[in-house]
Design a protein around this motif. Structure first.
Motif: not given
Ligand SMILES: [Mg+2]
Length: 262
Positions: A39-50
């Motif tokens: 969640a923190r990485l996503a907040d920092d702008g990292v695009r996450i694909v599960y």
């Protein structure tokens, strides 16, 4: 191979392919700190694909599970082997009917692709689509074999993981079911899941524009091999099935105890 340099690495990536079981949770037990870190990485702008080879749950079931862990998830960013199978078959367009073996995730994806699911006991079909089926029987194997040998159906496998790590030990995985039908029919399965190209293409499409992508997973032969085929940084976590990283094949770029360290 680096160790314990996860924080440094996180500042260098703009896309992350995140495996699920063994990375964010084991079965129904969340891995401590894992979802919070993602969640923190996503907040920092990292695009996450599960990204998961488990074909059984539907996308909505995965979204619910991840949301309950505190993650904000766009359904389009959940790439299961069923989702990929549906996308590939819809784009291909040559198969209009299918004998389907598998759970809700597979039937949902095949229906969404506009393909008719042939009702039992019929075996006249263009495709045999095989996912993980906990109620797999001789009868299902027989029907799939007849569809291929009598009617020329193509054999499509959501994935080929040999086993599933259940709490009591290894259960037969989709690969074991697919193998039985392949042996009986003489057909070679077209495999959709990681590390194979269809799933890696589906993930790469969702990461378009990202320049520094990493993949994190607990299985070298699927998660890391798939990432390696794209030139992505590979991160092995020891929170899932792999306990001894020294024999990992392929070797990861980075080893972490869990994704919480990333
Ligand atoms: Mg896993």
């Amino acid at each position: 191979m680096e160790r314990a340099e996860g924080g440094h690495l996180a500042s260098r990536i703009d896309g992350l392919v995140c495996d699920l079981d063994g990375v964010l949770y084991v079965g129904d037990t969340p891995i401590q700190g894992a979802a919070e870190r993602i969640a923190r990485l996503a907040d920092d702008g990292v695009r996450i694909v599960y990204c998961t080879n488990n074909s059984k749950p539907t996308v909505a079931q995965y979204v619910d599970k991840l949301t309950a862990m505190g993650l904000e998830v766009d359904p389009d960013d959940v790439v299961t082997s069923s989702v990929v199978t549906g996308e590939v078959l819809a784009a291909d367009g040559s198969g209009r009917s299918a004998v389907v073996i598998g759970g809700d995730g597979v039937t949902e994806a095949i229906t969404a692709a506009g393909i008719d699911i042939v009702p039992e006991p019929r075996a006249e079909a263009d495709l045999v689509v095989v996912g993980w089926d906990l109620d797999f029987t001789f009868d299902k194997m027989r029907r799939a074999t007849l569809a291929i040998t009598n009617h020329g159906a193509r054999l499509i496998a959501t994935n080929e993981d040999a086993a599933y790590p259940a709490a009591e030990g290894l259960w037969p995985g989709t690969g074991a079911i697919v193998a039985s039908i392949a042996v009986a029919s003489g057909a070679t399965a077209e495999v959709m899941g990681k590390p194979h190209r269809p799933m890696m293409d589906a993930v790469a499409r969702r990461l378009e524009g990202c320049e520094r992508v990493a993949v994190v997973g607990d299985r070298p032969d699927t998660d890391l091999a798939g990432g390696l085929s794209r030139g992505w940084t590979t991160i092995l976590v020891l929170s899932g099935v792999t306990k001894d990283p020294s024999r990992a094949e392929p070797m990861p770029d980075v080893v972490l105890q869990s994704v919480a360290e990333l």
